[in-house]
Design a protein around this motif. Structure first.
Motif, mmCIF file in Angstrom:
data_model
loop_
_atom_site.group_PDB
_atom_site.id
_atom_site.type_symbol
_atom_site.label_atom_id
_atom_site.label_comp_id
_atom_site.label_asym_id
_atom_site.label_seq_id
_atom_site.Cartn_x
_atom_site.Cartn_y
_atom_site.Cartn_z
ATOM 1 N N LYS A 77 0.861 -1.183 0.000
ATOM 2 C CA LYS A 77 0.000 0.000 0.000
ATOM 3 C C LYS A 77 0.900 1.236 0.000
ATOM 4 N N LEU A 78 0.572 2.223 -0.853
ATOM 5 C CA LEU A 78 1.364 3.443 -0.932
ATOM 6 C C LEU A 78 0.515 4.646 -0.541
ATOM 7 N N LYS A 79 1.207 5.611 0.036
ATOM 8 C CA LYS A 79 0.544 6.849 0.439
ATOM 9 C C LYS A 79 1.420 8.039 0.089
ATOM 10 N N GLY A 80 0.751 9.137 -0.262
ATOM 11 C CA GLY A 80 1.443 10.370 -0.622
ATOM 12 C C GLY A 80 0.736 11.051 -1.774
ATOM 13 N N VAL A 81 0.780 12.362 -1.824
ATOM 14 C CA VAL A 81 0.154 13.140 -2.902
ATOM 15 C C VAL A 81 1.161 14.133 -3.442
ATOM 16 N N ASP A 82 0.933 14.535 -4.733
ATOM 17 C CA ASP A 82 1.800 15.525 -5.363
ATOM 18 C C ASP A 82 0.967 16.352 -6.336
ATOM 19 N N LEU A 83 1.384 17.587 -6.526
ATOM 20 C CA LEU A 83 0.672 18.531 -7.408
ATOM 21 C C LEU A 83 1.589 18.879 -8.570
ATOM 22 N N THR A 84 1.109 18.670 -9.821
ATOM 23 C CA THR A 84 1.906 18.989 -11.005
ATOM 24 C C THR A 84 1.245 20.118 -11.772
ATOM 25 N N ASN A 85 2.077 20.803 -12.561
ATOM 26 C CA ASN A 85 1.593 21.929 -13.352
ATOM 27 C C ASN A 85 2.270 21.879 -14.714
#
Length: 472
Positions: free
Chosen positions: A68-76
């Motif tokens: 199971k993986l966790k984490g978020v990222d925002l790209t532009n």
């Protein structure tokens, strides 16, 4: 010839038994003890202590892995603007398994639809100078569609029937999901050794509900924490996150269970190892075509008019392979006795080596061979007994030799006393001559001169031992 072969055949039925000979040779004795100590050290140190040769082992481990993986990222990006990436977006497959993939970089070709367009100039099989180079119905090798038979002069490539526009652009030189370095991987592993009916998990059995939410794996302080930071895992392989995140790569996570079931269950702790699988140490650092990892997938949708479109994603990222292995051991009398027997057999090698030196390499090797090897036959039983008797009672022969040396002197004295007595026969005149003595091995001899009735003189030689004193 026939007798020779008969002797050879009969020798097969000879029985050979050991004969112990004590050789007073300090060099060979020291060598023999050193070889014995070496065998004992190997048996105790290597076989029993290091390899645990007293245990029965099982390597048929049964294992199950959940990730199971966790984490978020925002790209532009200029094409799509802001986009939020969660685990459901960058993990493939999303449910997790022994093998999973994390997206760290991507290239998108948006709003493709089926139609006719020119092939990508980067595809060698798409080049053309005339329509003859674009055979209708032929697929473009390593391309994006099927040739229509037309050569487009403005691009110098064949027209194809495909999802248009075809993929264009270049891979970004920086990872789009730069924060993937801080993502966490939760690896839950269950193992079982069916022979010993033993099962365990790599998760610490605790009632603290916040433990798994706050801990990070540490080899020394948190060996039971199954949560790993992506950046740390890549660092443990000897590479940096930047190297793998831009063009992708493959990481192997090894979980090894070495359980000594003679000890408490708490000593059975998994050992983790990390290695990069897509790179070779023999590859030139300037050549990167062999390394990296990427693939494509599409997401389809329809517009308001019902026409089908798709977005094509070429994604780069890190592939993780979970590799589980293990071995369990428990005391068993059978392997213990087998290893002890093997050690005792090695003791015979020390005897063999010293025998070879003593019987064939020493200056007195012939003497040692004669002493060690002795044949016993039924035809000459007394010869062996006489040899053995002479070996143990050699001093008796010396006493007999001394008696033989004293006997001639006594007989000489006897002969002298006899000749001094008056002769009863006037016609015979006996003149004893000097007695001749010889070595103890030969009988002593004497001589007597006398005159016959005719007046002639004669001499008689006889053994001294034959003289006997006259009766008075």
């Amino acid at each position: 010839m026939a007798q020779t072969w008969a002797n050879v055949f009969l020798s097969l039925f000879d029985y050979k038994t050991e004969k112990f000979v004590i050789a007073k040779n300090k060099k060979v004795g020291v060598l023999f003890r050193l070889l014995q100590l070496g065998v004992i050290g190997y048996l105790i140190g290597w076989v029993f202590l290091w390899k645990k040769g007293y245990q029965e082992n099982e390597e048929a481990i049964q294992s199950s892995v959940f990730t199971k993986l966790k984490g978020v990222d925002l790209t532009n990006s200029s094409a799509h603007g802001l986009q939020l990436w969660g685990a459901e977006d960058y993990v493939i497959p999303s449910q997790g398994d022994r093998v999973f993939f994390i997206v760290t970089n991507y290239l998108v070709t948006s709003n493709q639809k089926l139609g006719f367009c020119s092939e990508n100039p980067k595809v060698p099989d798409g080049f053309c100078t005339s329509d003859d180079d674009c055979l209708e119905g032929e697929s473009v090798i390593a391309g994006h569609g099927v040739k229509t038979g037309l050569c487009l002069n403005n691009t110098g490539t064949c027209e194809i029937h495909a999802w248009c526009p075809v993929e264009q652009g270049h891979t970004p030189q920086e990872p789009m999901l730069a924060k993937a370095e801080h993502f966490t991987i939760y690896v839950k592993n269950f193992i079982k050794f069916p022979k010993f009916a033993f099962s365990k998990s790599n998760v610490l059995p605790t009632r603290n509900s916040t433990y798994l939410k706050t801990c990070k794996y540490d080899r020394k302080y948190h060996p039971y924490c199954p949560i790993f930071r992506v950046g740390d895992v890549i660092q443990w392989t000897g590479y940096s996150f930047q190297d793998l995140a831009t063009k992708g790569g493959a990481i192997g996570v090894g979980i090894e269970w070495n359980c000594d079931l003679d000890k408490d269950e708490s000593h059975c702790i998994p050992e983790y190892s990390f290695t990069r699988l897509d790179a070779s140490e023999n590859l030139n650092s300037n050549i990167s075509y062999a390394s990296g990892y990427n693939f494509r997938f599409a997401r389809y949708f329809k517009d308001a008019g019902g026409e089908t479109f798709r977005n094509l994603y070429k994604v780069y990222g890190i592939r993780f392979d979970i590799l589980v292995s293990g071995k369990a051991g428990k005391f068993n009398i059978i392997p213990t006795m087998v290893n002890i027997g093997s050690g005792l057999a090695l003791m015979g090698a020390a005897v063999f080596a010293c025998d070879m030196i003593l019987l064939y390499m020493m200056s007195k090797s012939s003497f040692y061979r004669e002493t060690k090897f002795e044949a016993i036959t039924k035809k000459q039983p007394g010869k062996h007994r006489e040899k053995k008797h002479a070996r143990h009672h050699g001093h008796h022969r010396q006493e007999r030799r001394q008696k033989q040396e004293e006997k001639p002197a006594a007989e000489m004295q006897l002969l002298t006393s006899e000749s001094s007595q008056p002769n009863s026969n006037p016609e015979r005149e006996i003149r004893p001559s000097a007695l001749k003595t010889h070595s103890p091995e030969r009988k002593p001899m004497g001589s007597v001169s006398f005159r016959t009735e005719q007046g002639t003189e004669k001499q008689m030689i006889f053994p001294v031992s034959s003289l006997r004193p006259r009766n008075q």
